[in-house]
Design an enzyme around this catalytic site. Sequence first.
Site, PDB file in Angstrom:
ATOM      1  NE  ARG A  59      -3.212   2.617   2.673  1.00 20.86           N
ATOM      2  CZ  ARG A  59      -3.179   3.432   3.719  1.00 20.86           C
ATOM      3  NH1 ARG A  59      -2.624   3.054   4.843  1.00 20.86           N
ATOM      4  NH2 ARG A  59      -3.732   4.619   3.651  1.00 20.86           N
ATOM      5  CG  HIS A  64      -1.145   8.879   3.512  1.00 19.66           C
ATOM      6  ND1 HIS A  64      -1.262   7.512   3.711  1.00 19.66           N
ATOM      7  CD2 HIS A  64      -0.797   9.388   4.708  1.00 19.66           C
ATOM      8  CE1 HIS A  64      -0.978   7.230   4.983  1.00 19.66           C
ATOM      9  NE2 HIS A  64      -0.691   8.345   5.604  1.00 19.66           N
ATOM     10  CD  GLU A 102      -4.912   7.547   9.930  1.00 16.54           C
ATOM     11  OE1 GLU A 102      -4.398   8.614  10.318  1.00 16.54           O
ATOM     12  OE2 GLU A 102      -4.599   6.445  10.399  1.00 16.54           O
ATOM     13  CG  ASN A 119      -5.013   3.320   8.728  1.00 14.23           C
ATOM     14  OD1 ASN A 119      -5.078   2.308   8.019  1.00 14.23           O
ATOM     15  ND2 ASN A 119      -4.562   4.476   8.283  1.00 14.23           N
ATOM     16  CE1 TYR A 151       0.224   2.472  13.541  1.00 15.98           C
ATOM     17  CE2 TYR A 151      -1.765   3.648  12.880  1.00 15.98           C
ATOM     18  CZ  TYR A 151      -0.528   3.110  12.575  1.00 15.98           C
ATOM     19  OH  TYR A 151      -0.052   3.194  11.284  1.00 15.98           O
ATOM     20  CD  GLU A 209      -1.540   3.948   8.151  1.00 15.86           C
ATOM     21  OE1 GLU A 209      -1.320   4.364   9.308  1.00 15.86           O
ATOM     22  OE2 GLU A 209      -1.699   4.696   7.172  1.00 15.86           O
TER      23      GLU A 209
END
Length: 468
Positions: free
Chosen positions: A92, A136, A181, A308, A310, A370
Amino acid sequence: MSLTHERHPQIQAETHLAAAFPANFLWGAATAAYQIEGAAFEDGRGPSIWDDFAATPGKTYQGHNGDVAADHYHLVNEDTDLMRQLGLGAYRFSIAWPRILPQGRGAVNVAGLDFYDRLVDTLLAKGITPFATLYHWDLPSPLQSKGGWANRETALAFADYAEIVAQRLGDRVANWITLNEPWCSAYLGYAVGVHAPGMQDRQAAIDAGHHLLLAHGLAVPRIRAHTSSQSEVGITLSLTPVYAADDRPETQRDTALAEAFGLGWFLDPLFRGKYPDGLFENLKLAQPPIQEGDLATISTPIDFLGVNNYSRQLVRGAAAQPLADQCESVSPVPGACYTDMGWEIYPHGLRDLLVYLHQAYAPQKIYVTENGAAFQDSWDGNGSVSDPRRVEFLRAYIEGLGEAIEQGVPLRGYFVWSLIDNFEWAEGYNKRFGIVYIDYPTQRRVIKESGYWYAALLSAHRDLHQSA
Ligand code: FCB
């Protein structure tokens, strides 16, 4: 893939973990143009808001910028060889809008299209499936001088840009991500100001969010017009699951608020064609400038949702109802471990999030686009880079994916963030997310232990299905 076992005999093939994933599950790694490419002034690329932001004193760690980054623009062959060595099935990357349209709209810079054309051909020749992200965060500066995402015109410009790229690459790229995002672009860029363009205007953030969503919705059919019916178009959101720290009613109330702000703000218009009830009133802001038909455009069905993730948010209710963007979080969480970004490591969060998305929004397919961790890695100039905490992080999060699949989540692939160390936005080069280390002075690439571990997992997955 002999590489892993020869170089790192201590890394066991992760057969048990690999067995949780179906044969066609895609394993990849992700990057973004401004974070890795460098060559910021070459071959006709125009300036972007990140060039401008990084050039503003005090905005990035020690004034770091993406001028050179990991020099990927010149090292495409080496980097795609690395991907092959690691056994990646997919990659990606993002396309830099200012390389394609230096003014944001109008004249096309053919050299920019040529660069991505070569990248795509190189990937395909090496057996790697390209996933292209169209935005992005590197908005062409000339569009920012007209208000950037706070201006509706930017959404129209994005759809034109998307079509130009799809026209050139659509015969070979089958997986398209419109935006990365948009929550971060809107909120961090326009309300908090820690990302480009560095504004601090909460209403502008809400307006920008709407225009980002509109840009996505307008681009979907424009991309589809130039790709095959097998192709997929989706969007990637930053999604952090919200948990209640206790069972007090205030905590229930604030958890719901934090969810509306962190998840619903973008998910609801995309999947339900409406903004969360009461969100803007709660924020004490006006609705964004929604025109007739916008929400129908925004909720155009997509082929997949990119996730995504985290960390998580643990909310503790306040006595008086807070604004949805100011809910109180428990931090640090007692006993928890944190990455170098100060983000809590919470592997069950990704699993829970995927199950929640499946139940609440039912996207046709999901890719984790991600997931990864920053730690303070170092290289001694000889051997590899030892990063056992990243290996632990990845193993634990990936285990959670297997559990989500078992619970019926249509998860089709996973991309580790990131392939290589890179420019971590406001944190500059001070944070390292790669499974491959970059020695910036020499631009040498050194596979970290986590890279070897990931390669071993992918190889175990291949072996299982080849012998089946
Ligand atoms: C995400 C961004 C990505 C990277 C990671 C750490 O929010 O999409 O570019 O910086 O965080």
